[in-house]
Design a protein around this motif. Structure first.
Motif, short mmCIF file in Angstrom:
data_model
loop_
_atom_site.label_atom_id
_atom_site.label_comp_id
_atom_site.label_asym_id
_atom_site.label_seq_id
_atom_site.Cartn_x
_atom_site.Cartn_y
_atom_site.Cartn_z
N ALA A 181 10.71 18.37 -38.12
CA ALA A 181 9.74 17.86 -37.14
C ALA A 181 10.42 17.29 -35.90
O ALA A 181 9.82 16.56 -35.13
CB ALA A 181 8.87 16.80 -37.80
N GLY A 182 11.70 17.60 -35.70
CA GLY A 182 12.41 17.11 -34.53
C GLY A 182 13.34 15.96 -34.88
O GLY A 182 13.59 15.65 -36.04
N LYS A 183 13.85 15.30 -33.84
CA LYS A 183 14.81 14.20 -34.02
C LYS A 183 14.05 12.93 -34.42
O LYS A 183 13.06 12.57 -33.80
CB LYS A 183 15.58 13.97 -32.73
N GLY A 184 14.53 12.28 -35.46
CA GLY A 184 13.88 11.04 -35.87
C GLY A 184 14.31 10.60 -37.24
O GLY A 184 15.21 11.18 -37.84
N CYS A 224 20.27 9.83 -35.07
CA CYS A 224 19.33 10.72 -35.76
C CYS A 224 19.72 12.17 -35.56
O CYS A 224 20.17 12.57 -34.48
CB CYS A 224 17.92 10.53 -35.22
N LYS A 225 19.50 12.95 -36.58
CA LYS A 225 19.70 14.39 -36.49
C LYS A 225 18.35 15.05 -36.35
O LYS A 225 17.32 14.46 -36.65
CB LYS A 225 20.41 14.89 -37.75
N PHE A 226 18.37 16.30 -35.90
CA PHE A 226 17.13 17.06 -35.80
C PHE A 226 16.73 17.55 -37.17
O PHE A 226 17.55 18.08 -37.92
CB PHE A 226 17.29 18.24 -34.84
N ARG A 271 18.41 5.23 -33.50
CA ARG A 271 17.86 6.51 -33.03
C ARG A 271 18.93 7.45 -32.47
O ARG A 271 18.79 8.66 -32.56
CB ARG A 271 16.82 6.26 -31.94
N TYR A 316 13.56 10.17 -41.15
CA TYR A 316 12.77 10.88 -42.14
C TYR A 316 12.69 10.05 -43.42
O TYR A 316 13.70 9.57 -43.91
CB TYR A 316 13.37 12.26 -42.45
#
Length: 154
Positions: A139-142, A134-136, A131, A144
């Motif tokens: 839908a936000g940081k997470g 993770c890049k933004f 985590r 994909y």
């Protein structure tokens, strides 16, 4: 000793058969989910196709246990799952049943693709999904994932 060597050879042959089967089903999933349509996220032309060169199995017991717990929550909930129909459901069901004794059980499960850079692959293989890296995204940081290999490739 001969029996041990025969057993080892049999296990190696079975592992190779599973690897070939995974590659075959994954190639089918790639072929069936590709779209010849460009989106705003794509840099360059849409590839005519994708070819699997190698399959690596990544298994993390903690993530697997967490997934199974969440799946039980979803399956035990009152929510209607019949409205979910990922394009990869049929291909995913074939894939999972061909490589596992635990096939996709519900519409709540699907095979999804994750696109990443070649340099990030080694980190994922050695440490799993992290985590903190993770890049933004939209839908936000997470993390994909996509049901289309073409979208995952963007």
């Amino acid at each position: 000793r001969a029996a041990a060597e025969a057993k080892a050879a049999e296990e190696a042959a079975a592992a190779e058969a599973r690897r070939v089967c995974r590659m075959s089903w994954l190639q089918q999933a790639f072929d069936e989910t590709k779209k010849m349509k460009s989106t705003m996220d794509r840099k360059g032309p849409v590839p005519a196709g994708f070819r699997i060169c190698r399959v690596e199995e990544v298994s993390d017991q903690a993530w697997s246990d967490r997934y199974k717990g969440q799946l039980q929550n979803v399956l035990g909930s009152e929510r209607e799952m019949s409205s979910l129909s990922p394009k990869t459901s049929l291909v995913g069901a074939k894939l999972v049943s061909s490589v596992s004794q635990d096939p996709l059980r519900t519409d709540a499960e699907a095979v999804l693709f994750h696109g990443t850079s070649p340099s990030a692959i080694e980190g994922i293989l050695s440490s799993g999904f992290d985590r903190d890296r993770c890049k933004f995204g939209l839908a936000g940081k997470g993390f994909y994932f996509a049901e289309s290999i073409t979208k995952a490739d963007e």
